[in-house]
Design a protein around this motif. Structure first.
Motif, mmCIF file in Angstrom:
data_model
loop_
_atom_site.group_PDB
_atom_site.id
_atom_site.type_symbol
_atom_site.label_atom_id
_atom_site.label_comp_id
_atom_site.label_asym_id
_atom_site.label_seq_id
_atom_site.Cartn_x
_atom_site.Cartn_y
_atom_site.Cartn_z
ATOM 1 N N LEU A 30 -9.699 8.547 -10.829
ATOM 2 C CA LEU A 30 -10.430 7.922 -9.720
ATOM 3 C C LEU A 30 -10.397 6.398 -9.835
ATOM 4 O O LEU A 30 -10.272 5.695 -8.821
ATOM 5 C CB LEU A 30 -11.873 8.412 -9.702
ATOM 6 N N ALA A 31 -10.509 5.897 -11.050
ATOM 7 C CA ALA A 31 -10.454 4.450 -11.250
ATOM 8 C C ALA A 31 -9.091 3.897 -10.868
ATOM 9 O O ALA A 31 -8.987 2.824 -10.238
ATOM 10 C CB ALA A 31 -10.792 4.102 -12.697
ATOM 11 N N ASP A 32 -8.025 4.607 -11.231
ATOM 12 C CA ASP A 32 -6.683 4.179 -10.845
ATOM 13 C C ASP A 32 -6.520 4.172 -9.330
ATOM 14 O O ASP A 32 -5.908 3.254 -8.757
ATOM 15 C CB ASP A 32 -5.637 5.091 -11.480
ATOM 16 N N ARG A 33 -7.071 5.189 -8.661
ATOM 17 C CA ARG A 33 -7.004 5.234 -7.203
ATOM 18 C C ARG A 33 -7.781 4.070 -6.586
ATOM 19 O O ARG A 33 -7.338 3.459 -5.598
ATOM 20 C CB ARG A 33 -7.565 6.557 -6.690
ATOM 21 N N ALA A 34 -8.945 3.750 -7.127
ATOM 22 C CA ALA A 34 -9.755 2.652 -6.604
ATOM 23 C C ALA A 34 -8.995 1.336 -6.684
ATOM 24 O O ALA A 34 -9.004 0.533 -5.743
ATOM 25 C CB ALA A 34 -11.078 2.561 -7.365
ATOM 26 N N VAL A 35 -8.324 1.115 -7.797
ATOM 27 C CA VAL A 35 -7.542 -0.113 -7.949
ATOM 28 C C VAL A 35 -6.375 -0.120 -6.965
ATOM 29 O O VAL A 35 -6.105 -1.136 -6.303
ATOM 30 C CB VAL A 35 -7.033 -0.253 -9.400
ATOM 31 N N ALA A 36 -5.664 1.005 -6.850
ATOM 32 C CA ALA A 36 -4.502 1.072 -5.959
ATOM 33 C C ALA A 36 -4.907 0.874 -4.501
ATOM 34 O O ALA A 36 -4.195 0.205 -3.736
ATOM 35 C CB ALA A 36 -3.792 2.410 -6.133
ATOM 36 N N GLN A 37 -6.051 1.431 -4.097
ATOM 37 C CA GLN A 37 -6.475 1.339 -2.707
ATOM 38 C C GLN A 37 -7.005 -0.041 -2.342
ATOM 39 O O GLN A 37 -6.963 -0.434 -1.170
ATOM 40 C CB GLN A 37 -7.538 2.404 -2.422
ATOM 41 N N ARG B 84 0.831 -1.209 0.000
ATOM 42 C CA ARG B 84 0.000 0.000 0.000
ATOM 43 C C ARG B 84 0.865 1.259 0.000
ATOM 44 O O ARG B 84 0.505 2.256 -0.639
ATOM 45 C CB ARG B 84 -0.935 0.002 1.209
ATOM 46 N N THR B 85 1.988 1.231 0.710
ATOM 47 C CA THR B 85 2.862 2.399 0.732
ATOM 48 C C THR B 85 3.397 2.699 -0.670
ATOM 49 O O THR B 85 3.420 3.857 -1.107
ATOM 50 C CB THR B 85 4.028 2.166 1.703
ATOM 51 N N ARG B 86 3.807 1.657 -1.383
ATOM 52 C CA ARG B 86 4.309 1.868 -2.742
ATOM 53 C C ARG B 86 3.213 2.376 -3.665
ATOM 54 O O ARG B 86 3.442 3.287 -4.480
ATOM 55 C CB ARG B 86 4.875 0.555 -3.288
ATOM 56 N N LEU B 87 2.011 1.817 -3.543
ATOM 57 C CA LEU B 87 0.915 2.250 -4.401
ATOM 58 C C LEU B 87 0.462 3.661 -4.074
ATOM 59 O O LEU B 87 -0.014 4.384 -4.955
ATOM 60 C CB LEU B 87 -0.267 1.273 -4.268
ATOM 61 N N THR B 88 0.604 4.059 -2.803
ATOM 62 C CA THR B 88 0.226 5.417 -2.427
ATOM 63 C C THR B 88 1.206 6.431 -3.012
ATOM 64 O O THR B 88 0.812 7.512 -3.455
ATOM 65 C CB THR B 88 0.178 5.546 -0.893
#
Length: 546
Positions: free
Chosen positions: A460-467, A240-244
């Motif tokens: 927003l879609a990219d954020r949804a996948v990352a989260q 999660r840290t890397r994706l954030t």
């Protein structure tokens, strides 16, 4: 039943079933007595199954051992990742197992491989609900900062409230499918629906009630409050840290992903068209006999011997342990003796470990009802998701699920694996995993859009996948432990089942990211939702509505 012949008899357009520990000759004598007795109607055998005591005992022992080892590994993984909260979730998972087993015993049901598939899916859903809460609690803890350290219950309580929508949607869609399978399906598929319904209700209770109560009690302890790191939510985790730090730009290449998925579908459909499907005896009618040989025998040699005996259309499979499985359309005992003598010539003395006889009428009934139940389950899920989300989101989720199903079918076609009731149960489990995974990510996308503040849909879609990706990976790992244990320790009877589920889980995780989200963004871009009407406000002085 470990040893015996359960017999189904067709009686005057209806059916009756007599079960017991009969030998093959005793079953035939019983059929002759019924047919020659007081019943003024013809009796025909529609299903007969003989299971050797060794095969039954080994299958039960292997399944139980694989389930225990798989669940233990899943619990250990959850504890390592989420520490104290993971330990509490494991306790709730054990309670889930006890309640589910008690429910099966209370109903007097017999646990079959399709029933086991229902429990595997329910275990995955139970683990997924807990992982979803814990990942959201990590987000809330990071957002609250020092305030969270003073009251550890606050981020956890907030997390339970925010994930309720996704958990409810995933459980309801699965429960709809289980209910329709129970009502419209027959035989083993109905058993899948029963155990799945029990597991889904129990998992909802243990994940959202038991885990929450245990967490609330544990987070009140002074020792826990002094050391927030022990809870497992005080840090985001490496992934999660890397994706954030760097959100992957997946939807910018959505055409490329959709084209790649379409290419995989063509390969799967080519396998279905070129190789064809090897339907099991449950759907075609016929006889399957599994023999145990004194020494291992090559599949080609066994197939050649059976063909030379006058059965060129027989489907012959072998294992490295000396087992030979022969499926033929002929159901007479004379034909089976000829096959047995032919195998004896190439493998030495052979003994019958399992003998399944299915009449063509029963096979047609099972196939029709199974397809009807599956179609209604998919339609019900599409309708529910359309009501809960938009038709664009629902279409994307169902399209990803359909893709997963076709890919698994294509894989089995290329591998030449039989399509039987066990495979059908695995396929239904794949449906549940795929829809559940897509619902979680689409629910997060919907939440982000509500507070998007003019941010483009693709971002927003990219954020949804990352989260949600950490949750997807951790849930998939929990399911893979159980499935790998079943594949390695479950024996031949569970190998095909485990392979189908392993492929389905991996494909389900990938289809959410590379099919459901890109397709949802594409449909939303072409068919955007209408802007909400402004809320009327009243002026105190004039009373005019603006």
């Amino acid at each position: 039943m470990q040893n015996g012949v359960p017999c189904g008899a067709g009686i005057g357009g209806g059916s009756a079933q007599i079960t017991g520990g009969f030998s093959g000759q005793e079953a035939r004598d019983l059929a002759a007595l019924v047919q020659g007795g007081a019943l003024p109607v013809p009796v025909t055998t529609v299903e007969q199954s003989t299971v050797g005591p060794t095969l039954g005992a080994e299958a039960i022992r292997a399944s139980a051992l694989a389930a225990v080892i798989g669940l233990a590994c899943t619990g250990l993984f959850v504890i390592v990742v989420y520490r104290l909260l993971g330990l509490l979730a494991t306790v709730a998972l054990l309670l889930y197992g006890l309640i589910s087993y008690a429910a099966v015993v209370a109903l007097g049901a017999t646990l079959t491989l399709p029933g086991l598939a229902g429990f595997v899916l329910a275990v995955g859903i139970a683990v997924d609900a807990n992982v979803l809460v814990f990942e959201r609690a990590r987000e809330e803890y990071a957002a609250l900062g020092r305030t969270a350290a003073r009251d550890l219950r606050r981020p956890v309580t907030t997390a339970f409230g925010k994930v309720w929508s996704a958990v409810a949607d995933s459980h309801i869609t699965t429960l709809l499918a289980a209910g329709l399978l129970f009502v419209f399906a027959t035989g083993p598929v109905k058993g899948f629906g029963v155990t799945l319904a029990i597991g889904v209700v129990t998992s909802l209770l243990t994940a959202m009630v038991v885990t929450r109560l245990l967490a609330d009690l544990a987070l009140r302890l002074p020792a826990v409050r002094r050391r927030p790191a022990v809870t497992g939510i005080a840090e985001l985790g490496r992934l999660r840290t890397r994706l954030t730090r760097r959100v992957p730009r997946l939807t910018a290449r959505r055409r490329r992903w959709l084209t790649g998925c379409a290419g995989l579908l063509l390969v799967a459909l080519a396998g279905i068209g070129v190789r064809g499907m090897e339907f099991g005896v449950e759907f075609t009618g016929g006889r399957v006999v599994q023999y145990a040989a004194d020494r291992p025998v090559d599949a080609d040699a066994a197939r050649a011997a059976v063909t030379a005996a006058g059965f060129p259309d027989a489907f012959v499979q072998t294992t490295g342990e000396g087992d030979v499985s022969v499926r033929v359309k002929e159901t007479g005992d004379g034909e089976q003796r000829e096959i047995r003598e032919a195998l004896t010539g190439v493998a030495g003395p052979v003994t019958v470990e399992r003998d399944d006889l299915i009449g063509p009428s029963l096979g047609s009934e099972l196939r029709t009802h199974a397809l009807l139940a599956l179609g209604l389950a998919v339609a019900a899920q599409l309708l529910y998701l359309t009501v809960r989300f938009r038709w664009t989101y629902a279409t994307a989720a169902v399209a990803a699920m359909t893709q997963d199903v076709l890919l698994v079918i294509g894989l089995f076609a290329w591998l030449g694996k039989p399509v039987d009731s066990v495979f059908l149960a695995a396929l239904l489990t794949v449906v549940g995993y795929s829809v559940n995974d897509s619902v979680v990510v689409l629910d997060r996308l919907r939440e982000l859009r509500r507070r998007g503040g003019g941010v483009p849909l693709t971002d927003l879609a990219d954020r949804a996948v990352a989260q949600t990706l950490p949750r997807t990976v951790n849930t998939g790992m929990g399911a893979l432990f159980v499935l790998v244990a079943l594949a390695v320790l479950g024996g031949d009877s569970l190998t095909d089942f485990s392979v189908a589920l392993l492929a389905g889980v991996v494909l389900g995780m990938a289809s959410t990211v590379f099919t459901a989200i890109p397709l949802a963004v594409t449909l939303e871009t072409r068919h955007p939702a209408p802007a909400p009407a402004p809320t009327p406000t009243k002026r105190r002085r004039t009373g005019a509505v603006v």
